[in-house]
Design a protein around this motif. Sequence first.
Motif, PDB file in Angstrom:
ATOM      1  N   VAL A   1       4.385   9.605  -7.837  1.00 15.42           N
ATOM      2  CA  VAL A   1       3.600  10.833  -7.657  1.00 15.42           C
ATOM      3  C   VAL A   1       2.115  10.463  -7.629  1.00 15.42           C
ATOM      4  O   VAL A   1       1.729   9.396  -8.097  1.00 15.42           O
ATOM      5  N   PRO A   2       1.294  11.354  -7.085  1.00 13.01           N
ATOM      6  CA  PRO A   2      -0.146  11.050  -7.060  1.00 13.01           C
ATOM      7  C   PRO A   2      -0.737  11.148  -8.452  1.00 13.01           C
ATOM      8  O   PRO A   2      -0.326  11.983  -9.249  1.00 13.01           O
ATOM      9  N   LEU A   3      -1.706  10.302  -8.737  1.00 21.18           N
ATOM     10  CA  LEU A   3      -2.405  10.369 -10.016  1.00 21.18           C
ATOM     11  C   LEU A   3      -3.277  11.603 -10.075  1.00 21.18           C
ATOM     12  O   LEU A   3      -3.539  12.140 -11.133  1.00 21.18           O
TER      13      LEU A   3
ATOM     14  N   GLU B   1      -3.727   5.080  -5.904  1.00 18.39           N
ATOM     15  CA  GLU B   1      -3.726   6.515  -6.223  1.00 18.39           C
ATOM     16  C   GLU B   1      -2.352   6.987  -6.695  1.00 18.39           C
ATOM     17  O   GLU B   1      -2.087   8.184  -6.763  1.00 18.39           O
ATOM     18  N   VAL B   2      -1.433   6.035  -6.999  1.00 17.55           N
ATOM     19  CA  VAL B   2      -0.053   6.406  -7.256  1.00 17.55           C
ATOM     20  C   VAL B   2       0.353   6.139  -8.697  1.00 17.55           C
ATOM     21  O   VAL B   2      -0.063   5.154  -9.292  1.00 17.55           O
ATOM     22  N   ASN B   3       1.193   7.017  -9.211  1.00 19.35           N
ATOM     23  CA  ASN B   3       1.722   6.854 -10.555  1.00 19.35           C
ATOM     24  C   ASN B   3       3.245   6.677 -10.464  1.00 19.35           C
ATOM     25  O   ASN B   3       3.913   7.380  -9.727  1.00 19.35           O
TER      26      ASN B   3
ATOM     27  N   TYR C   1       0.812  -1.236   0.000  1.00 20.40           N
ATOM     28  CA  TYR C   1       0.000   0.000   0.000  1.00 20.40           C
ATOM     29  C   TYR C   1       0.836   1.274   0.000  1.00 20.40           C
ATOM     30  O   TYR C   1       0.528   2.234   0.689  1.00 20.40           O
ATOM     31  N   VAL C   2       1.908   1.290  -0.761  1.00 20.29           N
ATOM     32  CA  VAL C   2       2.730   2.504  -0.853  1.00 20.29           C
ATOM     33  C   VAL C   2       1.874   3.629  -1.444  1.00 20.29           C
ATOM     34  O   VAL C   2       1.265   3.468  -2.501  1.00 20.29           O
ATOM     35  N   GLY C   3       1.818   4.744  -0.734  1.00 21.73           N
ATOM     36  CA  GLY C   3       1.129   5.924  -1.265  1.00 21.73           C
ATOM     37  C   GLY C   3      -0.376   5.800  -1.380  1.00 21.73           C
ATOM     38  O   GLY C   3      -0.998   6.527  -2.151  1.00 21.73           O
ATOM     39  N   THR C   4      -0.985   4.912  -0.596  1.00 22.75           N
ATOM     40  CA  THR C   4      -2.449   4.837  -0.606  1.00 22.75           C
ATOM     41  C   THR C   4      -3.041   6.185  -0.215  1.00 22.75           C
ATOM     42  O   THR C   4      -2.647   6.768   0.785  1.00 22.75           O
TER      43      THR C   4
END
Lengths: 242, 502
Positions: free
Chosen positions: A229-231, A188-190, A164-167
């Motif tokens: 980065v966040p999407l 939610e991560v790119n 769950y990195v960057g959930t």
Amino acid sequence: MRIDAKGMHYRPMNKMIRDAVASGQKEFELDNIGGQRYIGAGLNENVKITINGTPGNDLGAFMNGPKIIVNANGQDGLANTMNAGEIIVHGNVGDIIGYGMRGGKLYIKGDVGYRVGIHMKEYKKQVPIIIAGGTAGDFFGEYMAGGIMILLGMNGKSPLVGDYVGTGMHGGVMYIRGKVDPYHLGKEVNCLELSEEDTKLISGYLKEYCEYFGFDFNEVMSGKFTKLVPLSLRPYGNMYVY
Amino acid sequence: MESQLPAEFIVNIDHERCRRCKRCVINCSFSAIEFKDKVTINNRQCVACHRCATFCPESAITITQNPLDYKDGYNWSPEIRKNILKQAESGGIILTGMGNPKPYPIYWDHMLIDACQVTNPSIDPLREPMELRTYLGAKPESLEFEGDINNISLKTELAPQVKLDIPVVFAAMSYGAISLNAHKALAMAAKRMGTLMNTGEGGLHEDLAGYTDRIIVQVASGRFGVTSKYLNNSALVEIKIGQGAKPGIGGHLPGEKVGEDISKTRMIPVGTDALSPAPHHDIYSIEDLSQLIYAIKETTDYKKPVSVKIAAVHNVAAIASGIVRAGADIVMIDGFRGGTGAAPMIIRDHVGIPIELALAAVDDRLRQEGIRNRASILVGGSIRQSADVVKAIALGADACVIGTASLIAMGCRVCQKCYTGNCAWGIATQKPELVRRLNPEVGADRLCNLLTAWGHEIQEVLGSLGINAIESLRGSRERLRGVGLSQETLDILGIKHAGIGQ
Ligand code: SF4
Ligand code: SF4
């Protein structure tokens, strides 16, 4: 000022530090620290605190300026809602470090636990940074709203980072030295390649980091980094109806 | 997808009386009124905020519920059918504002207050002093004194206390959910009336710096705007765990509401969603809660009382006991009818328990455990009138918290559209042209008037009860009687049925 903290409760000890800071004391060395909580909590002055031993939870909570050096491991909740300052830990640390952190630096030599940098944010020039030399647990950068996190994996342990990195990530950026399998990532991560600017940005911080802990800068930079980065800045914008 | 939803309200313009001044057009912030040769209405947009009708100089506007009858069906109410249509058209969670409007029992209205007759004299509040002063904070188990009778001083070290001139404080409503002018009005009124306002979780705007001794600053899971300065410049600090309108879920201020000023106060970039996670991720137990309470106490040098706010849920008594044992000086309980700027309807309308029952249960539990003195109890979640305050204090509260009532005082029409950011009354909006509609001075006057009136009413009741201080009423459940309640409810409330004497 040197304090022998052996057997001392955190309350009188922290009071001593606060009073000394108020009367102009700039440097502190705390010996025989064994789990005392809240060291440096809420301090607003640019003082330096060297900690010999393992400090307790919430080290540097709400802190706004001091530099803290820990010559051992840290525990949970380091840099909780920290606004400015530096914490340098010559060891591993526990969970939820850098929660809501909004400025300053958190340099960890070794591994970090769960939920590192949760809801870290940034505001204009106040961009917090967390660098960890080892591995990280689950929920790395959960709800991340700003700032920079770098994970190096220098000790070669695996997995480099938990699940769950960057959930819920909706701001900021993470650089992870090594490959992150997609199934570790929050939705939610790119994942991106580093640009030249990214490399420039992280080398600045990593040079300083390597100097603190004696890592070889070139070796650190020779690894292949993944940028996360966040999407979207608004991950949950479409879930509601009026 | 084209909507099949019928209009909720019908706006009628009496064109005979209308003098085409267009005030209604300018005032409508929901785009329901236009001017095309004459005033024309888009009924679907109307939310019944009454802004146009209030300002029409000819009283030419009437607003009615759309008299569109549905085929009778107790089970499939029109509201349920409309919600299904909405979701079939969107796939979204239904969002709403304000407090739970459903017809659950209101226990305040089933409790009656005692009065003196013949054998114990009542007191005339107009001519005799009536004390409403209340101190919030942990009280010691006992008091020790030193010195002799001529020179006596208190030996016991007291925990920090906050003085209230009236046991009614303004509820937590964040800058973001409501406008800066609304925040200013609340702060000014709090200062004038000797009570408190609460920043909510959105940080403190710099314009309110002069009011900090009357401001409760909140620390919520998003930690927006929380710094050591913010914590130290306050009357007290509140850790927000939950909110009555949305127990167990987080907050979500949409990016479009995060403009320059909000961004500065919350300390996040312009345009990002301000997400407050559902839990504080450093709190998974009472021990963890204690850790945050003491982190705040260390940061404020033990000079500020620390409050913990929770939503009233099934296990509220045990949780409150844990909160007190964790070191909180104040427990704030928010009932299931509490308001919100935005919440999923399913949570607002179906989760939590009534504040009356929660309060009685918590006060009982803390007494049984002998720790009631260690924390003050604040209650909110639809305190609608001074009678509710009196009853809450008799049930065991130290003071009450008003959110919705304070907004209504400032002009809110409870249209439940706070989440749209289009509040026509300048309250739940960040649009400069709408915010301007609320003059902070006028808002503050209206709030002060409300509290002044409530203060007098409370004094009237105290007089009729034959007591001259609110302190004498606190927890005095013998002065309450129930009507139309089951034995079980009476037992939980700890009151007798009307008709039973002492
Ligand atoms: S405010 Fe009243 S009088 Fe003026 S245009 Fe509207 S309906 Fe007519
Ligand atoms: S605050 Fe404004 S939008 Fe919300 S219910 Fe009141 S009038 Fe309507």
